[in-house]
Design an enzyme around this catalytic site. Structure first.
Site, PDB file in Angstrom:
ATOM      1  N   HIS A  97       0.843  -1.193   0.000  1.00  0.00           N
ATOM      2  CA  HIS A  97       0.000   0.000   0.000  1.00  0.00           C
ATOM      3  C   HIS A  97       0.875   1.239   0.000  1.00  0.00           C
ATOM      4  O   HIS A  97       1.926   1.244   0.638  1.00  0.00           O
ATOM      5  CB  HIS A  97      -0.921   0.023   1.240  1.00  0.00           C
ATOM      6  CG  HIS A  97      -2.077   0.935   1.074  1.00  0.00           C
ATOM      7  ND1 HIS A  97      -1.991   2.284   1.344  1.00  0.00           N
ATOM      8  CD2 HIS A  97      -3.334   0.709   0.626  1.00  0.00           C
ATOM      9  CE1 HIS A  97      -3.163   2.831   1.084  1.00  0.00           C
ATOM     10  NE2 HIS A  97      -3.990   1.911   0.633  1.00  0.00           N
ATOM     11  N   ASP A 157      -7.971  -5.413  -0.026  1.00  0.00           N
ATOM     12  CA  ASP A 157      -8.482  -6.297  -1.079  1.00  0.00           C
ATOM     13  C   ASP A 157      -8.111  -7.767  -0.882  1.00  0.00           C
ATOM     14  O   ASP A 157      -8.574  -8.622  -1.626  1.00  0.00           O
ATOM     15  CB  ASP A 157      -7.951  -5.824  -2.444  1.00  0.00           C
ATOM     16  CG  ASP A 157      -8.507  -4.466  -2.825  1.00  0.00           C
ATOM     17  OD1 ASP A 157      -9.714  -4.269  -2.636  1.00  0.00           O
ATOM     18  OD2 ASP A 157      -7.742  -3.606  -3.297  1.00  0.00           O
TER      19      ASP A 157
HETATM   20  N1  CMC Z   1       4.120  -7.597  -4.776  1.00  0.00           N
HETATM   21  C1  CMC Z   1       5.459  -7.550  -4.950  1.00  0.00           C
HETATM   22  N2  CMC Z   1       6.213  -6.448  -4.774  1.00  0.00           N
HETATM   23  C2  CMC Z   1       5.573  -5.322  -4.428  1.00  0.00           C
HETATM   24  C3  CMC Z   1       4.175  -5.284  -4.220  1.00  0.00           C
HETATM   25  C4  CMC Z   1       3.448  -6.477  -4.414  1.00  0.00           C
HETATM   26  N3  CMC Z   1       2.121  -6.486  -4.236  1.00  0.00           N
HETATM   27  N4  CMC Z   1       3.816  -4.023  -3.891  1.00  0.00           N
HETATM   28  C5  CMC Z   1       4.933  -3.297  -3.877  1.00  0.00           C
HETATM   29  N5  CMC Z   1       6.003  -4.086  -4.189  1.00  0.00           N
HETATM   30  C6  CMC Z   1       7.426  -3.675  -4.224  1.00  0.00           C
HETATM   31  C7  CMC Z   1       7.743  -2.873  -5.458  1.00  0.00           C
HETATM   32  O1  CMC Z   1       8.166  -3.696  -6.514  1.00  0.00           O
HETATM   33  C8  CMC Z   1       8.818  -1.958  -4.963  1.00  0.00           C
HETATM   34  O2  CMC Z   1      10.018  -2.698  -4.882  1.00  0.00           O
HETATM   35  P1  CMC Z   1      11.453  -1.980  -5.157  1.00  0.00           P
HETATM   36  O3  CMC Z   1      11.592  -0.964  -4.071  1.00  0.00           O
HETATM   37  O4  CMC Z   1      12.440  -3.071  -5.099  1.00  0.00           O
HETATM   38  O5  CMC Z   1      11.329  -1.352  -6.520  1.00  0.00           O
HETATM   39  C9  CMC Z   1       8.394  -1.648  -3.520  1.00  0.00           C
HETATM   40  O6  CMC Z   1       7.625  -2.802  -3.115  1.00  0.00           O
HETATM   41  C10 CMC Z   1       7.544  -0.394  -3.376  1.00  0.00           C
HETATM   42  O7  CMC Z   1       6.439  -0.523  -4.246  1.00  0.00           O
HETATM   43  P2  CMC Z   1       5.825   0.659  -5.096  1.00  0.00           P
HETATM   44  O8  CMC Z   1       5.201   0.103  -6.330  1.00  0.00           O
HETATM   45  O9  CMC Z   1       6.858   1.734  -5.281  1.00  0.00           O
HETATM   46  O10 CMC Z   1       4.720   1.195  -4.088  1.00  0.00           O
HETATM   47  P3  CMC Z   1       3.499   2.118  -4.459  1.00  0.00           P
HETATM   48  O11 CMC Z   1       3.171   2.865  -3.247  1.00  0.00           O
HETATM   49  O12 CMC Z   1       3.776   2.896  -5.700  1.00  0.00           O
HETATM   50  O13 CMC Z   1       2.336   1.076  -4.840  1.00  0.00           O
HETATM   51  C11 CMC Z   1       0.556  -0.450  -4.679  1.00  0.00           C
HETATM   52  C12 CMC Z   1       1.337   0.672  -3.977  1.00  0.00           C
HETATM   53  C13 CMC Z   1      -0.680  -0.763  -3.842  1.00  0.00           C
HETATM   54  C14 CMC Z   1       0.085   0.016  -6.054  1.00  0.00           C
HETATM   55  C15 CMC Z   1       1.455  -1.698  -4.793  1.00  0.00           C
HETATM   56  O14 CMC Z   1       1.819  -2.153  -3.512  1.00  0.00           O
HETATM   57  C16 CMC Z   1       0.789  -2.821  -5.581  1.00  0.00           C
HETATM   58  O15 CMC Z   1       0.887  -2.837  -6.813  1.00  0.00           O
HETATM   59  N6  CMC Z   1       0.093  -3.790  -4.900  1.00  0.00           N
HETATM   60  C17 CMC Z   1      -0.641  -4.816  -5.597  1.00  0.00           C
HETATM   61  C18 CMC Z   1      -1.979  -4.279  -6.088  1.00  0.00           C
HETATM   62  C19 CMC Z   1      -2.951  -4.075  -4.949  1.00  0.00           C
HETATM   63  O16 CMC Z   1      -3.121  -4.895  -4.074  1.00  0.00           O
HETATM   64  N7  CMC Z   1      -3.654  -2.920  -4.990  1.00  0.00           N
HETATM   65  C20 CMC Z   1      -4.651  -2.555  -3.986  1.00  0.00           C
HETATM   66  C21 CMC Z   1      -4.220  -1.423  -3.106  1.00  0.00           C
HETATM   67  S1  CMC Z   1      -5.214  -1.173  -1.648  1.00  0.00           S
HETATM   68  C22 CMC Z   1      -6.786  -0.744  -2.200  1.00  0.00           C
HETATM   69  C23 CMC Z   1      -6.878   0.407  -3.138  1.00  0.00           C
HETATM   70  O17 CMC Z   1      -6.120   1.375  -3.100  1.00  0.00           O
HETATM   71  O18 CMC Z   1      -7.781   0.365  -3.949  1.00  0.00           O
END
Ligand code: CMC
Length: 425
Positions: A307, A364
């Site tokens: 998140h 989720d």
């Molecule tokens: N699985 C594997 N690695 C992950 C995940 C994941 N679900 N989420 C983040 N990471 C890693 C990412 O690759 C990055 O690694 P590095 O620092 O080595 O590059 C690090 O963790 C930080 O991730 P980020 O993408 O920079 O974080 P963000 O704040 O931009 O993204 C997120 C947040 C929710 C989009 C992301 O965690 C994600 O894609 N999760 C899976 C999709 C999901 O469950 N979405 C629902 C979110 S909650 C409800 C809502 O908002 O609707």
């Protein structure tokens, strides 16, 4: 002289004072709104990783401690003591309704639950198999053709009419879209049923079967809707506020929020989680999926994990996980996917990759298991999220039009080509 309420930026031998602003719980920010006027500089922050886009009184999140409250009331309290409709009122008005206000709000929900009959025919022209989120965003946008004057002026006078119309009609449309997808006649809203029971009845009753409304199903639906009702400046809410700032009709603004929510990184994750859990169950190989999620050359992510704001267990996920066990036990429904989810969570939370990055289950991760147990099909999961998020979106729209007088319009740093003369070659 240094002032604890200001930060000082030194640039080109000049000192610029930037006010430090403080929120209710001591969270601090730098007010850079005059920076460009005084220095010609803008700030650069792609994806708003570090930007507070507004002041808001609606929802508070402490992402480090895992705290979430609406209008100051912790979600744990609301889940125990309130229904979704009261929570909607709370978000919209800043306080829980009195008995009289609550019953007027419910009456409005009933009065506005019918879809304009001309709109019912719109459903006939979507392709079979169209995703219900695309249908919902189109249909809600179409409401702006029936109610073209729902703008900032009308809402200053009467938010309840437009809000209840949206919250009530969305529910009717969602159930109609589902009925159409399975080729059954639509079931109209029933004036005697409260909000959640009414939705379940529209979804699952048919001319040949009377749906048995169970107390625990109505309760769990209330819980899920309350937990999704708002989450401050997430992607879809930001879309609603941004588009609304151009003084667009409320329904058109909400339609944009629905589109934003449908993405798999946002609300669409609840459907993606179940797809993922099914694949893991079939393969019987959790490690393979954990390895894929960690592999930088693979775009796969563990859906329902991670998140932007929470760097600890999402408090909504903690409640949903507990409620999921309780619901499945009381209804005697078995869900093999719950065992897969529990095991997956255990493995991930003990893995250095997820520990280092503070990746925990989010809202989720477990919600789809409950929706499935209720009988809601997977492609409707994100619609359920949208139904729940309506009061939040509307509350933010209302707050935005009351406080933000300027259109949202970020800047950019142009890194393209220099001006060249036109040449056909
Ligand atoms: N699985 C594997 N690695 C992950 C995940 C994941 N679900 N989420 C983040 N990471 C890693 C990412 O690759 C990055 O690694 P590095 O620092 O080595 O590059 C690090 O963790 C930080 O991730 P980020 O993408 O920079 O974080 P963000 O704040 O931009 O993204 C997120 C947040 C929710 C989009 C992301 O965690 C994600 O894609 N999760 C899976 C999709 C999901 O469950 N979405 C629902 C979110 S909650 C409800 C809502 O908002 O609707």
């Amino acid at each position: 002289m240094s002032n604890p309420n200001n930060a000082v930026l030194k640039i080109d031998g000049k000192e610029i004072m930037l006010p430090i602003v403080t929120g209710t719980h001591g969270e601090m920010g730098l007010d850079i709104s005059n920076l460009r006027n005084s220095t010609g500089l803008v700030t650069v922050d792609p994806s708003f990783m570090n930007t507070a886009a507004c002041y808001s009184k609606i929802t508070y999140i402490d992402g480090e401690k895992g705290i979430l409250s609406y209008r100051g009331i912790p979600i744990q309290e609301l889940v125990k003591k309130a229904r979704f409709v009261e929570t909607a009122y709370l978000l919209l008005h800043g306080k829980l309704p009195s008995r009289d206000q609550g019953s007027k709000f419910s009456q409005l929900l009933t009065r506005h639950s019918l879809l304009h009959e001309d709109m019912r025919h719109f459903f006939d022209n979507f392709p079979r198999g169209a995703h219900p989120m695309a249908i919902m965003s189109t249909m809600i946008n179409a409401l702006s053709t029936f109610y073209p004057n729902v703008d900032l002026l009308s809402l200053k006078e009467d938010i309840d009419t437009s809000a209840t119309r949206l919250i009530s009609i969305f529910r009717t449309m969602a159930a109609f879209a589902y009925k159409r997808s399975i080729g059954e006649p639509v079931v109209y809203p029933c004036p005697d049923l409260p909000y959640c029971a009414n939705f379940l009845n529209m979804m699952f009753s048919s001319p040949v079967t009377q749906y048995e409304l169970r107390e625990e199903t109505v309760r769990i639906l209330n819980v899920l809707l309350i937990l999704h009702a708002d989450h401050e400046q997430n992607c879809s809410t930001t879309a609603v506020r941004t588009i609304g700032s151009a003084q667009v009709n409320l329904y058109a603004s909400i339609s944009a929020g629905i589109s934003a929510l449908s993405g798999p990184l946002h609300g669409g994750a609840n459907q993606a989680v179940i797809d993922m859990l099914k694949k893991i169950e079939k393969d019987a190989n959790i490690k393979k999926y954990i390895d894929r999620a960690k592999d930088k050359n693979n775009s796969f992510r563990l859906m329902g994990f991670g998140h932007r704001v929470y760097k600890t267990y999402d408090p909504r996920a903690a409640i949903i996980k507990k409620e999921c066990h309780k619901f499945l036990r009381s209804t005697k429904i078995s869900s093999p996917l719950l065992n897969v989810a529990l095991e997956l969570e255990k493995v991930a939370l003990n893995d250095e990759y997820f520990i280092e990055r503070k990746l925990y289950p989010n809202v989720d991760f477990y919600s789809g298991i409950i929706y499935s147990a209720i009988g809601i099909p997977e492609n409707m999961f994100t619609v359920m999220f949208g139904l729940a998020r309506l009061p939040g979106w509307i509350a933010h729209w209302k707050e935005m039009i009351g406080t933000q007088t300027k259109i949202a319009r970020p800047r950019q740093i142009y890194v393209g080509k220099h001006v060249k003369e036109f040449s056909s070659r």
